[in-house]
Design an enzyme around this catalytic site. Structure first.
Site, PDB file in Angstrom:
ATOM      1  N   ASN A  24      34.657 -15.158   9.734  1.00 46.36           N
ATOM      2  CA  ASN A  24      35.591 -15.358  10.864  1.00 46.36           C
ATOM      3  C   ASN A  24      36.829 -14.505  10.183  1.00 46.36           C
ATOM      4  O   ASN A  24      37.327 -15.607   9.219  1.00 46.36           O
ATOM      5  CB  ASN A  24      35.638 -16.653  11.292  1.00 46.36           C
ATOM      6  CG  ASN A  24      36.807 -16.701  12.353  1.00 46.36           C
ATOM      7  OD1 ASN A  24      37.635 -15.739  12.515  1.00 46.36           O
ATOM      8  ND2 ASN A  24      36.709 -17.994  12.841  1.00 46.36           N
TER       9      ASN A  24
ATOM     10  N   ARG B 266      32.625 -13.229  14.006  1.00 46.29           N
ATOM     11  CA  ARG B 266      33.361 -13.647  15.085  1.00 46.29           C
ATOM     12  C   ARG B 266      34.464 -12.673  15.561  1.00 46.29           C
ATOM     13  O   ARG B 266      35.378 -12.475  14.906  1.00 46.29           O
ATOM     14  CB  ARG B 266      34.160 -15.062  14.951  1.00 46.29           C
ATOM     15  CG  ARG B 266      34.978 -15.526  16.260  1.00 46.29           C
ATOM     16  CD  ARG B 266      35.952 -16.576  15.694  1.00 46.29           C
ATOM     17  NE  ARG B 266      36.705 -16.741  16.885  1.00 46.29           N
ATOM     18  CZ  ARG B 266      37.934 -17.380  16.766  1.00 46.29           C
ATOM     19  NH1 ARG B 266      38.524 -17.410  15.820  1.00 46.29           N
ATOM     20  NH2 ARG B 266      38.504 -17.609  17.873  1.00 46.29           N
TER      21      ARG B 266
ATOM     22  N   HIS C 295      37.628 -18.743  23.279  1.00 49.15           N
ATOM     23  CA  HIS C 295      36.892 -19.979  22.957  1.00 49.15           C
ATOM     24  C   HIS C 295      35.704 -20.042  23.677  1.00 49.15           C
ATOM     25  O   HIS C 295      35.024 -20.938  23.647  1.00 49.15           O
ATOM     26  CB  HIS C 295      37.617 -21.165  23.382  1.00 49.15           C
ATOM     27  CG  HIS C 295      39.017 -21.543  22.661  1.00 49.15           C
ATOM     28  ND1 HIS C 295      40.064 -22.067  23.387  1.00 49.15           N
ATOM     29  CD2 HIS C 295      39.549 -21.251  21.434  1.00 49.15           C
ATOM     30  CE1 HIS C 295      40.900 -22.440  22.613  1.00 49.15           C
ATOM     31  NE2 HIS C 295      40.635 -21.900  21.441  1.00 49.15           N
TER      32      HIS C 295
ATOM     33  N   ARG D   7      51.829 -22.334  21.880  1.00 44.19           N
ATOM     34  CA  ARG D   7      51.788 -21.371  22.899  1.00 44.19           C
ATOM     35  C   ARG D   7      52.423 -22.063  24.233  1.00 44.19           C
ATOM     36  O   ARG D   7      52.093 -23.179  24.571  1.00 44.19           O
ATOM     37  CB  ARG D   7      50.563 -20.855  23.208  1.00 44.19           C
ATOM     38  CG  ARG D   7      49.947 -20.016  22.011  1.00 44.19           C
ATOM     39  CD  ARG D   7      48.632 -19.289  22.443  1.00 44.19           C
ATOM     40  NE  ARG D   7      47.891 -18.834  21.168  1.00 44.19           N
ATOM     41  CZ  ARG D   7      46.660 -19.218  20.776  1.00 44.19           C
ATOM     42  NH1 ARG D   7      46.065 -19.826  21.520  1.00 44.19           N
ATOM     43  NH2 ARG D   7      46.413 -18.664  19.946  1.00 44.19           N
TER      44      ARG D   7
ATOM     45  N   GLU E 163      31.530 -23.788  16.458  1.00 44.86           N
ATOM     46  CA  GLU E 163      31.550 -22.419  16.752  1.00 44.86           C
ATOM     47  C   GLU E 163      30.550 -21.845  15.991  1.00 44.86           C
ATOM     48  O   GLU E 163      30.028 -20.637  16.354  1.00 44.86           O
ATOM     49  CB  GLU E 163      32.942 -21.869  16.815  1.00 44.86           C
ATOM     50  CG  GLU E 163      33.639 -22.296  17.927  1.00 44.86           C
ATOM     51  CD  GLU E 163      34.992 -22.186  18.052  1.00 44.86           C
ATOM     52  OE1 GLU E 163      35.673 -21.103  18.710  1.00 44.86           O
ATOM     53  OE2 GLU E 163      35.717 -23.075  17.487  1.00 44.86           O
TER      54      GLU E 163
END
Ligand code: AMP
Length: 419
Positions: A10, A99, A187, A248, A393
């Site tokens: 990743n 990823r 996600h 955010r 993940e």
């Protein structure tokens, strides 16, 4: 012959996270990251692995290692694996799974080829902070692990099953046709993993299971999943839409953006920074870690109390909306990621007022299911089960990579058709 391994990578702009899986049994054998790539003084490789003698304490490494770019970091990582395993380590790696944040209309994990690389490059317009480092990670792995199959697993792919009425913005249609402006969702590997795990916990085939998965971390999103397929999710063309997050803003009247640019003279770049990095909990409360917000709220600080209430309310609103999206047939609501897995307080605040929508929490089970524990936290009277499932993940990426390499994913070598 030494046992085969699968590597999950990743890549961020200055970091390279990795997790190495053994195949027999299929389990992680080591994880870690290269941090501060490009920063000569502080570049460091950190890794940990389960203790070989089965002791509870894992083995840990922290090695100062200079890496000017991702290729050097990948080379350093390979050198480290060779020291820990054996000198021929690269020949043990049977595949590398990457990823990748944005895959536009790619709906499956795919074996990397020049067409897929071109698509990832094209999608960088929509994910300028994420896709370019992802490509750097791929290019580094292709150089360091030559001849090893490389697979891209996209954060957006799982959401490609959303119907047009969920993914379209009510904008002039040619913005979609010419510029691919639509909702994509993120996600995806986490939501897919959670839906599959929930089905296992419910003892039902995933194809007959409807769930609402709440991935609540520093970035947060919720998905409505019908029979294993995503029908809606809160993030949009970028990860900015939807829930209130650490930094955010989430959902916002777009006229606010026009107003702050016109009236306050903010540039596009400054507006981007304001919405992505200075808003959310940070903007309202002054800190982006929910633990600090909860502490402040408990200590009577009004802005922390406000930020906490806003965060909770948006999750509740989407659980309600997605209950409707699933026609009222919801088998389970799932909580996961840093906040969802660890904060029984937040889960209690979200769930307590939702008895009317069939969610009734067992307080003791809720309080006990923290720190990486998996379990059911609904009481016996709850119409809908409430589950806590630690997300994984990397495991999901590793599983999907293996499926592609073994040819189990339909048309794995071809970019999938648009949804
Ligand atoms: P993630 O992005 O999934 O790693 O989640 C990180 C976030 O989880 C942190 O920023 C914290 O706000 C939040 N978090 C972790 N542990 C707790 C906890 N016990 N209570 C509340 N929030 C937590």
């Amino acid at each position: 012959m030494a046992a085969k391994k699968l590597l999950v990578v990743n890549a961020g702009s200055s970091s390279l996270k990795f997790k190495l899986f053994g195949l027999e049994p299929f389990a992680p054998t080591m994880s870690g990251m290269f941090d501060r790539i490009g920063d000569k003084a502080n570049c460091v490789l950190k890794a940990s692995a389960p203790s070989p003698d089965g002791a509870a304490k894992p083995r840990k490494w922290e090695i100062k290692m200079q890496a000017a770019n991702h290729v050097e970091a990948m080379t350093g990582m390979l050198g480290f694996f060779r020291e820990q395993y054996d000198k021929a380590f690269s020949s043990q790696v049977m595949a590398v799974g990457h990823r990748i944040v944005h895959g536009m209309d790619i709906s499956q994990p795919v074996l990397l080829n020049t067409d897929v690389m071109a698509k990832i490059k094209a999608a960088a317009v929509l994910a300028p902070l994420h896709n370019p480092p992802g490509l750097q990670g791929i290019e580094a792995a292709q150089r360091v692990f030559q001849g090893v199959p490389q697979v891209a697993v996209f954060d957006t792919a799982f959401h490609q099953t959303m119907p047009p009425h969920a993914y379209m913005y009510a904008l002039p249609y040619d913005l979609y046709e010419k510029h691919k402006i639509r909702r994509y969702g993120f996600h995806g590997t986490s939501h897919k993993y959670l839906a599959e795990q929930a089905a296992v916990m419910l003892n039902k085939p995933v194809g007959q299971t409807n769930v609402i998965t709440c991935h609540l971390g520093s970035g947060s999103s919720i998905a409505a999943i019908k029979g294993g397929h995503c029908v809606d999710t809160t993030m949009g063309m970028t990860p900015l839409e939807g829930l209130m997050m650490g930094t955010r803003c989430g959902d916002l009247d777009p006229a606010v953006v026009l107003h702050i640019q016109n009236q306050m003279g903010l540039s596009t770049k400054d507006t981007d920074t304001l919405l992505n990095k200075k808003s959310g909990l940070l903007g309202v409360c002054g800190h982006n870690d929910l633990r600090a917000v909860i502490e402040g709220a408990q200590g009577g600080k009004p802005r922390d109390a406000l930020g906490l209430a806003m965060f909770v309310y948006r999750v509740q609103k989407y659980i309600g909306a997605y209950t409707a999206a699933l026609g009222g047939h919801v088998d389970a609501v799932v909580f996961s990621a840093g906040i969802g897995e660890n904060s029984s307080i937040i889960r209690q605040l979200i769930l307590a007022p939702l008895k009317g929508v069939g969610l009734s929490v067992d307080r003791a089970a809720n309080d006990a299911t923290v720190d990486g524990k998996q379990g059911e936290i609904s009481d016996s009277g709850s119409k809908t089960k409430i589950l806590v499932i630690p997300t994984d993940e990397e495991l999901s990426i590793a599983t999907q990579t293996l499926e592609v390499v073994r040819g189990e994913t339909a048309m794995a070598n071809e970019p999938a058709a648009a949804a």
